[in-house]
Design a protein around this motif. Structure first.
Motif, PDB file in Angstrom:
ATOM      1  N   UNK A  11     -26.908  18.117  75.335  1.00 43.00           N
ATOM      2  CA  UNK A  11     -26.955  19.395  74.631  1.00 43.00           C
ATOM      3  C   UNK A  11     -27.896  19.316  73.430  1.00 43.00           C
ATOM      4  N   UNK A  12     -27.811  18.220  72.690  1.00 40.00           N
ATOM      5  CA  UNK A  12     -28.690  18.035  71.529  1.00 40.00           C
ATOM      6  C   UNK A  12     -30.148  17.913  71.965  1.00 40.00           C
ATOM      7  N   UNK A  13     -30.377  17.208  73.078  1.00 44.74           N
ATOM      8  CA  UNK A  13     -31.745  17.031  73.581  1.00 44.74           C
ATOM      9  C   UNK A  13     -32.343  18.357  74.038  1.00 44.74           C
ATOM     10  N   UNK A  14     -31.499  19.229  74.574  1.00 46.34           N
ATOM     11  CA  UNK A  14     -31.991  20.537  75.018  1.00 46.34           C
ATOM     12  C   UNK A  14     -32.564  21.323  73.845  1.00 46.34           C
ATOM     13  N   UNK A  15     -31.996  21.129  72.665  1.00 47.26           N
ATOM     14  CA  UNK A  15     -32.483  21.818  71.470  1.00 47.26           C
ATOM     15  C   UNK A  15     -33.769  21.201  70.939  1.00 47.26           C
ATOM     16  N   UNK A  16     -33.995  19.943  71.254  1.00 50.76           N
ATOM     17  CA  UNK A  16     -35.190  19.252  70.764  1.00 50.76           C
ATOM     18  C   UNK A  16     -36.336  19.265  71.774  1.00 50.76           C
ATOM     19  N   UNK A  17     -36.035  19.664  72.997  1.00 47.00           N
ATOM     20  CA  UNK A  17     -37.029  19.589  74.065  1.00 47.00           C
ATOM     21  C   UNK A  17     -38.292  20.376  73.745  1.00 47.00           C
ATOM     22  N   UNK A  18     -38.143  21.566  73.189  1.00 44.40           N
ATOM     23  CA  UNK A  18     -39.292  22.424  72.905  1.00 44.40           C
ATOM     24  C   UNK A  18     -39.853  22.211  71.502  1.00 44.40           C
ATOM     25  N   UNK A  19     -39.293  21.271  70.778  1.00 50.07           N
ATOM     26  CA  UNK A  19     -39.761  21.013  69.416  1.00 50.07           C
ATOM     27  C   UNK A  19     -41.118  20.315  69.438  1.00 50.07           C
ATOM     28  N   UNK A  20     -42.000  20.731  68.527  1.00 50.16           N
ATOM     29  CA  UNK A  20     -43.303  20.080  68.414  1.00 50.16           C
ATOM     30  C   UNK A  20     -43.391  19.235  67.143  1.00 50.16           C
ATOM     31  N   UNK A  21     -42.233  18.902  66.576  1.00 48.35           N
ATOM     32  CA  UNK A  21     -42.209  18.084  65.362  1.00 48.35           C
ATOM     33  C   UNK A  21     -42.730  16.684  65.661  1.00 48.35           C
ATOM     34  N   UNK A  22     -43.316  16.079  64.650  1.00 48.88           N
ATOM     35  CA  UNK A  22     -43.861  14.737  64.807  1.00 48.88           C
ATOM     36  C   UNK A  22     -42.762  13.727  65.108  1.00 48.88           C
ATOM     37  N   UNK A  23     -41.589  13.941  64.523  1.00 49.96           N
ATOM     38  CA  UNK A  23     -40.460  13.042  64.738  1.00 49.96           C
ATOM     39  C   UNK A  23     -39.235  13.862  65.125  1.00 49.96           C
ATOM     40  N   UNK A  24     -38.559  13.442  66.195  1.00 51.52           N
ATOM     41  CA  UNK A  24     -37.357  14.136  66.662  1.00 51.52           C
ATOM     42  C   UNK A  24     -36.231  13.114  66.792  1.00 51.52           C
ATOM     43  N   UNK A  25     -35.082  13.481  66.246  1.00 50.44           N
ATOM     44  CA  UNK A  25     -33.987  12.514  66.115  1.00 50.44           C
ATOM     45  C   UNK A  25     -32.655  13.165  66.474  1.00 50.44           C
ATOM     46  N   UNK A  26     -31.781  12.371  67.103  1.00 51.65           N
ATOM     47  CA  UNK A  26     -30.388  12.766  67.311  1.00 51.65           C
ATOM     48  C   UNK A  26     -29.513  11.732  66.607  1.00 51.65           C
ATOM     49  N   UNK A  27     -28.556  12.217  65.825  1.00 53.75           N
ATOM     50  CA  UNK A  27     -27.559  11.326  65.213  1.00 53.75           C
ATOM     51  C   UNK A  27     -26.220  11.678  65.852  1.00 53.75           C
ATOM     52  N   UNK A  28     -25.747  10.805  66.714  1.00 57.17           N
ATOM     53  CA  UNK A  28     -24.534  11.059  67.491  1.00 57.17           C
ATOM     54  C   UNK A  28     -23.371  10.279  66.896  1.00 57.17           C
ATOM     55  N   UNK A  29     -22.318  10.994  66.529  1.00 56.67           N
ATOM     56  CA  UNK A  29     -21.129  10.368  65.944  1.00 56.67           C
ATOM     57  C   UNK A  29     -19.931  10.602  66.857  1.00 56.67           C
ATOM     58  N   UNK A  30     -19.232   9.521  67.174  1.00 58.33           N
ATOM     59  CA  UNK A  30     -18.060   9.623  68.041  1.00 58.33           C
ATOM     60  C   UNK A  30     -17.046   8.549  67.679  1.00 58.33           C
ATOM     61  N   UNK A  31     -15.806   8.764  68.133  1.00 55.95           N
ATOM     62  CA  UNK A  31     -14.765   7.763  67.880  1.00 55.95           C
ATOM     63  C   UNK A  31     -14.167   7.241  69.187  1.00 55.95           C
ATOM     64  N   UNK A  32     -14.788   7.609  70.315  1.00 57.47           N
ATOM     65  CA  UNK A  32     -14.170   7.217  71.584  1.00 57.47           C
ATOM     66  C   UNK A  32     -15.156   6.755  72.630  1.00 57.47           C
ATOM     67  N   UNK A  33     -14.746   6.913  73.860  1.00 60.26           N
ATOM     68  CA  UNK A  33     -15.572   6.518  75.000  1.00 60.26           C
ATOM     69  C   UNK A  33     -15.716   7.708  75.935  1.00 60.26           C
ATOM     70  N   UNK A  34     -16.801   7.725  76.676  1.00 57.29           N
ATOM     71  CA  UNK A  34     -17.078   8.869  77.546  1.00 57.29           C
ATOM     72  C   UNK A  34     -16.106   8.897  78.726  1.00 57.29           C
TER      73      UNK A  34
END
Length: 367
Positions: free
Chosen positions: A208-231
């Motif tokens: 979901x986060x990547x979908x928001x960054x896919x069309x970005x033309x920024x020089x740097x694109x980052x996701x900071x994912x925070x979780x307390x469990x397992x998928x």
């Protein structure tokens, strides 16, 4: 040449002011050389003679001429008001914050000893029902630290996606940090809805986060994912999502929160009366973070994996990420000048006009 807030484009004109004392000296010399005699029939009458106002103020005409000269010299020096202008060019970072809002994020295992003692004295049932416990939970501390992180960024677009049993976008990439903070603050409402469903879709949250960054033309694109469990609820496995991030050139920082083991403060309910009170429970292995998966995601995308067992460690982690992902800022400063010689020129002209009027009326000289 600068004097206070004024800049003088032609400061060499001030050399002309050296003639001012010479002109004053010449005027005084001529006044002393000039001798006028009036015959009185008696000395007593001469002593009674009182100088008129015209005589007392006879020096005002040359003084006006001298003041006009000074004004013209200042105007010739071209006083200007300097206004500094800065042009700032930024290469901002586009950052998506992927936040786990599953039911386990309500766990109270990141408390300091002082906070745990404080909570132990409070009415557990009231504390549970009014929802005050959220600010002491994993999610509450995560909200505080993320808010501080957002406050440190100035030229970046930041968005927020949340995931529990499913994932969804809370806020698209934006520079409206005020609105973003309000949305972040309301994330515990989502967690309340997922308390009965303690599943976590890490892979879908990342996608979901990547979908928001896919069309970005920024020089740097980052996701900071925070979780307390397992998928345990994703349609797209986390490792596959990491491969997508790598193909898009998106760096992913993964942050695991919560204690690894030991006893934690918890609510317990009396099965007979339904009353809620404070108690303790052990952290089970099933509650643990899948560090291998989070490390794999970070490694594949050029990011880093972090682990925080308390708020202080979490603050340190986000401060480090803030330092790693700095915005490139290029600032060009230049000065814009506004001409200010017109008032001096006008005052000088008015003084000359006043001198001419007085010299030909009130202070007219009779040969």
């Amino acid at each position: 040449m600068d004097i206070g807030a004024l800049h003088f484009q032609n400061p060499e004109a001030f050399w002309l002011l050296l003639f001012v004392p010479l002109l004053i000296a010449l005027y005084v010399y001529r006044q002393q050389r000039r001798k006028s005699t009036i015959k009185f029939p008696a000395l007593a009458l001469a002593k009674k003679a009182v100088p008129s106002r015209r005589v007392k103020f006879r020096h005002i005409v040359p003084a006006l001429r001298l003041a006009a000269l000074v004004c013209f010299v200042v105007a010739l020096a071209r006083p200007q008001n300097a206004m500094e202008v800065e042009y700032t060019s930024t290469d901002g970072v586009d950052i998506m914050l992927a936040l786990d809002v599953s039911g386990s994020m309500s766990t109270l295992d990141m408390l300091t000893n002082a906070e745990q003692s404080k909570l132990g004295t409070m009415n557990a049932e009231r504390f549970w029902k009014n929802g005050d416990f959220w600010k002491y939970s994993r999610l509450g501390y995560a909200q505080d630290v993320i808010a501080e992180f957002i406050g440190k960024r100035h030229s970046d677009r930041i968005g927020l996606s949340a995931f529990g049993a499913r994932s969804f976008t809370q806020c698209p990439l934006t520079m409206d940090y005020g609105s973003l903070l309000e949305i972040l603050k309301a994330s515990d409402d989502l967690a309340r809805d997922t308390l009965v469903n303690n599943r976590t879709a890490i892979g879908d949250g990342l996608m979901n986060a990547l979908a928001r960054l896919k069309m970005s033309d920024a020089k740097s694109r980052v996701v900071i994912l925070l979780t307390d469990g397992r998928d345990n609820a994703s349609v797209v496995p986390p490792v596959r999502a990491a491969e997508v991030a790598k193909s898009l050139g998106v760096k992913v920082y993964t942050v695991g929160v919560g204690k690894k083991n030991g006893k934690i403060l918890a609510f317990q309910q009396n099965p007979w009366t339904g009353d809620i009170s404070w108690g303790e429970r052990d952290i089970t292995p099933e509650e643990g973070i899948d560090e291998d998966v989070l490390k794999s995601i970070a490694s594949k995308t050029g990011g880093r994996f972090y682990r925080a067992e308390n708020k202080a460690e979490l603050e340190k982690i986000y401060s480090e990420i803030d330092e790693l992902e700095k915005t490139e800022i290029e600032t060009i400063a230049y000065a814009r000048y506004a001409e200010k010689f017109y008032p001096w020129l006008l005052v000088g002209a008015l003084l000359i006009l006043l001198e001419l009027i007085l010299a030909n009326t009130r202070f007219v000289r009779i040969p």
